[in-house]
Design a protein around this motif. Structure first.
Motif, PDB file in Angstrom:
ATOM      1  N   ALA A 158      33.128  28.317  38.507  1.00  0.00           N
ATOM      2  CA  ALA A 158      32.676  26.936  38.345  1.00  0.00           C
ATOM      3  C   ALA A 158      32.216  26.366  39.681  1.00  0.00           C
ATOM      4  N   ARG A 159      32.750  26.900  40.782  1.00  0.00           N
ATOM      5  CA  ARG A 159      32.369  26.445  42.120  1.00  0.00           C
ATOM      6  C   ARG A 159      31.997  27.660  42.948  1.00  0.00           C
ATOM      7  N   GLN A 160      31.750  27.425  44.244  1.00  0.00           N
ATOM      8  CA  GLN A 160      31.355  28.547  45.096  1.00  0.00           C
ATOM      9  C   GLN A 160      32.476  29.565  45.238  1.00  0.00           C
ATOM     10  N   VAL A 161      33.710  29.103  45.181  1.00  0.00           N
ATOM     11  CA  VAL A 161      34.851  30.022  45.204  1.00  0.00           C
ATOM     12  C   VAL A 161      35.652  29.799  43.920  1.00  0.00           C
ATOM     13  N   ALA A 162      36.359  30.836  43.498  1.00  0.00           N
ATOM     14  CA  ALA A 162      36.997  30.798  42.179  1.00  0.00           C
ATOM     15  C   ALA A 162      38.490  31.083  42.270  1.00  0.00           C
ATOM     16  N   GLY A 163      39.201  30.637  41.227  1.00  0.00           N
ATOM     17  CA  GLY A 163      40.607  30.980  41.075  1.00  0.00           C
ATOM     18  C   GLY A 163      40.815  32.122  40.103  1.00  0.00           C
ATOM     19  N   ASP A 164      39.828  32.377  39.249  1.00  0.00           N
ATOM     20  CA  ASP A 164      39.884  33.538  38.354  1.00  0.00           C
ATOM     21  C   ASP A 164      39.638  34.824  39.151  1.00  0.00           C
ATOM     22  N   ARG A 206      45.496  57.381  34.988  1.00  0.00           N
ATOM     23  CA  ARG A 206      45.635  56.104  34.301  1.00  0.00           C
ATOM     24  C   ARG A 206      44.651  55.098  34.909  1.00  0.00           C
ATOM     25  N   LEU A 207      44.325  54.082  34.120  1.00  0.00           N
ATOM     26  CA  LEU A 207      43.395  53.050  34.571  1.00  0.00           C
ATOM     27  C   LEU A 207      44.067  51.689  34.436  1.00  0.00           C
ATOM     28  N   ALA A 208      44.113  50.949  35.533  1.00  0.00           N
ATOM     29  CA  ALA A 208      44.685  49.599  35.532  1.00  0.00           C
ATOM     30  C   ALA A 208      43.580  48.567  35.309  1.00  0.00           C
ATOM     31  N   LEU A 209      43.870  47.578  34.482  1.00  0.00           N
ATOM     32  CA  LEU A 209      42.926  46.500  34.202  1.00  0.00           C
ATOM     33  C   LEU A 209      43.655  45.166  34.344  1.00  0.00           C
ATOM     34  N   VAL A 210      43.079  44.256  35.109  1.00  0.00           N
ATOM     35  CA  VAL A 210      43.711  42.963  35.371  1.00  0.00           C
ATOM     36  C   VAL A 210      42.705  41.847  35.121  1.00  0.00           C
ATOM     37  N   VAL A 211      43.149  40.813  34.412  1.00  0.00           N
ATOM     38  CA  VAL A 211      42.413  39.557  34.299  1.00  0.00           C
ATOM     39  C   VAL A 211      43.426  38.450  34.570  1.00  0.00           C
ATOM     40  N   ALA A 212      43.112  37.563  35.522  1.00  0.00           N
ATOM     41  CA  ALA A 212      44.096  36.564  35.929  1.00  0.00           C
ATOM     42  C   ALA A 212      43.416  35.239  36.248  1.00  0.00           C
ATOM     43  N   ASP A 213      44.210  34.190  36.225  1.00  0.00           N
ATOM     44  CA  ASP A 213      43.716  32.837  36.457  1.00  0.00           C
ATOM     45  C   ASP A 213      44.735  32.093  37.310  1.00  0.00           C
ATOM     46  N   VAL A 214      44.362  31.796  38.552  1.00  0.00           N
ATOM     47  CA  VAL A 214      45.227  31.003  39.435  1.00  0.00           C
ATOM     48  C   VAL A 214      45.042  29.530  39.087  1.00  0.00           C
ATOM     49  N   CYS A 215      46.129  28.778  39.042  1.00  0.00           N
ATOM     50  CA  CYS A 215      46.046  27.369  38.673  1.00  0.00           C
ATOM     51  C   CYS A 215      45.169  26.605  39.661  1.00  0.00           C
ATOM     52  N   ASP A 216      44.588  25.506  39.168  1.00  0.00           N
ATOM     53  CA  ASP A 216      43.745  24.631  39.981  1.00  0.00           C
ATOM     54  C   ASP A 216      42.397  25.296  40.259  1.00  0.00           C
ATOM     55  N   LYS A 217      41.613  24.668  41.128  1.00  0.00           N
ATOM     56  CA  LYS A 217      40.280  25.155  41.465  1.00  0.00           C
ATOM     57  C   LYS A 217      40.065  24.987  42.959  1.00  0.00           C
ATOM     58  N   GLY A 218      38.956  25.535  43.433  1.00  0.00           N
ATOM     59  CA  GLY A 218      38.555  25.305  44.809  1.00  0.00           C
ATOM     60  C   GLY A 218      39.159  26.281  45.788  1.00  0.00           C
ATOM     61  N   VAL A 219      39.181  25.867  47.073  1.00  0.00           N
ATOM     62  CA  VAL A 219      39.533  26.759  48.170  1.00  0.00           C
ATOM     63  C   VAL A 219      40.987  27.215  48.075  1.00  0.00           C
ATOM     64  N   GLY A 220      41.904  26.294  47.732  1.00  0.00           N
ATOM     65  CA  GLY A 220      43.318  26.667  47.662  1.00  0.00           C
ATOM     66  C   GLY A 220      43.573  27.759  46.646  1.00  0.00           C
ATOM     67  N   SER A 221      43.027  27.586  45.444  1.00  0.00           N
ATOM     68  CA  SER A 221      43.235  28.609  44.415  1.00  0.00           C
ATOM     69  C   SER A 221      42.540  29.912  44.790  1.00  0.00           C
ATOM     70  N   ALA A 222      41.407  29.824  45.491  1.00  0.00           N
ATOM     71  CA  ALA A 222      40.710  31.038  45.916  1.00  0.00           C
ATOM     72  C   ALA A 222      41.545  31.832  46.919  1.00  0.00           C
ATOM     73  N   LEU A 223      42.232  31.127  47.823  1.00  0.00           N
ATOM     74  CA  LEU A 223      43.100  31.811  48.784  1.00  0.00           C
ATOM     75  C   LEU A 223      44.239  32.538  48.059  1.00  0.00           C
ATOM     76  N   PHE A 224      44.840  31.871  47.080  1.00  0.00           N
ATOM     77  CA  PHE A 224      45.922  32.510  46.343  1.00  0.00           C
ATOM     78  C   PHE A 224      45.392  33.622  45.446  1.00  0.00           C
TER      79      PHE A 224
END
Length: 414
Positions: free
Chosen positions: A173-179, A191-209
């Motif tokens: 949604a922005r230049q950096v993502a939390g997904d 074996r093959l690992a598959l991950v889909v995740a969503d860090v809470c909030d948006k913006g720079v903070g969520s992108a760092l996490f």
């Protein structure tokens, strides 16, 4: 259009009539406010001004504080104090850098002094705008650097086993993502690992996490032992699962690290982390508070949700995660997504919704790519001209009915 805007400080004594006449002759736009209104009223309600005109009897610090409040609104107004005979008070203002007016209040003299103040205010506005533009450009440059760094955390090419198809859609949604999503090999590429995740909030903070959580998950999984664990199948039987140890270790260790070190920041992530046995189609997974991925059967039966097996990571210290287990048969597709899909908003604010998403997925008859194309089109059409409010991430794992030749890599599509 008035050449100068003036706020007259409505305090005792009032301006002499000759000064008011001079302001009228120069066609200044005048308004009156008390010192209390300037210091304690809402900033949004303050008018823009070139000059704050105050009697010299008002304390200099009060006038200076009023000017500071006006500068929060816009521009750089100049304090101009006037007096008829309070020259000691006037001297105190001059020491603070305030301009002044003294009799005679002739229109030409008053006009020249206030025009100079207006030009200084305009220069101040120009400098403030230039500073704001420079700061915005610097911020945008930093965001672009952050976007490039974050892109390095997402797989450019996906390792796709022979006889399988993997497709991804990822639209921040922005230049950096939390997904984020990830696909990587485990257990000596068995074996093959598959991950889909969503860090809470948006913006720079969520992108760092996002970067932190993704790194913790992958590093721990890739460096865990190869012990065999037993997972409970949907039929209730016990199924030995190679790769379950890296899965459990990765999720529990990541949760432990976040709750020990970053609980105060308040960031957490929902995630779906699965480990696939490409030879058998066996899939063991942990759903940490995430939107249930949907197993789309090749026979056209209703989608099967893979419900949560534990909480989001980063919320509860020392919590446990159960293993879920299912199997993908030829013709089946696993559809994993983040909440940006059902919560896509149209211009009037209404969501796409889970029911509409399920209805679209129930029409599944082809490949995983076809599923993503259908869902991506639905999200874009529903959003229309509205702003994208959340990151959109979708991953489809498809097992074709007949092998279509070896696949070396798969690619993500933005």
């Amino acid at each position: 259009m008035p050449s100068t805007t003036v706020i007259i400080l409505d305090e005792y004594p009032p301006p002499p009539q000759s000064l008011l006449d001079a302001l009228g002759r120069m066609d200044a736009a005048c308004s009156a406010l008390t010192l209390s209104q300037l210091l304690h009223g809402p900033v949004a309600g303050l008018p823009e001004a070139d000059v704050l005109l105050a009697p010299a009897r008002v304390p200099g610090e009060g006038v200076r504080s009023a000017v500071r409040r006006l500068r929060l609104r816009a521009g750089a107004p100049t304090a101009v104090v006037w007096t008829v005979d309070d020259f000691e008070d006037l001297e105190a203002h001059v020491r603070l850098g305030h301009d002044y007016l003294v009799p005679p209040f002739l229109p030409a003299l008053v006009g020249a002094r206030l025009q100079s103040c207006s030009e200084r205010a305009e220069l101040g506005r120009t400098l403030r705008e230039a500073d704001a533009r420079a700061e915005l450009m610097s911020y945008e440059k930093e965001l672009e650097i952050g976007r490039e760094i974050q892109a390095g955390f997402l797989p450019e090419a996906l390792p796709v086993p022979e006889g399988w198809e993997i497709d991804v859609r990822f639209r921040p949604a922005r230049q950096v993502a939390g997904d984020f999503y990830d696909v990587f090999e485990l257990v000596h590429r068995r074996r093959l690992a598959l991950v889909v995740a969503d860090v809470c909030d948006k913006g720079v903070g969520s992108a760092l996490f996002m970067a932190l959580i993704r790194s913790l998950l992958r590093h721990t999984a890739e460096n865990s032992g190869l012990q065999h664990l037993v997972a409970a199948g949907r039929s209730g039987g016990a199924i030995p699962v190679v790769g379950a140890t890296p899965l459990l270790n990765a999720v529990t260790a990541t949760n432990g690290y976040l709750t020990r070190n970053h609980l105060r920041q308040g960031y957490f992530a929902t995630l779906f982390f699965a480990v696939l046995d490409p030879l058998t189609g066996s899939l063991v997974y942990i759903n940490g508070g995430h939107n249930p991925p949907l197993l789309l059967r090749g026979d056209g039966s209703a989608p099967v949700p893979l419900e949560p097996t534990g909480p989001a990571v980063g919320v509860l210290p020392d919590c446990s995660y159960a293993l879920g287990h299912t199997r993908l048969d030829p013709g089946d597709t696993l559809f994993a997504y983040t909440d940006g899909v059902p919560e896509a908003r149209c211009p009037d604010g209404s969501f796409l919704g889970d029911d509409r998403m399920l209805d679209l997925l129930s029409q599944h008859t082809g490949s995983g790519r076809a599923v993503l194309d259908r869902m991506d089109l639905a999200v874009r059409e529903h959003t229309g001209e509205a702003e994208q409010h959340d990151d959109v991430t979708m991953l489809a794992l498809h097992r074709p009915r007949a092998a279509r030749g070896p696949h070396a890599t798969g690619k993500a599509v933005a």
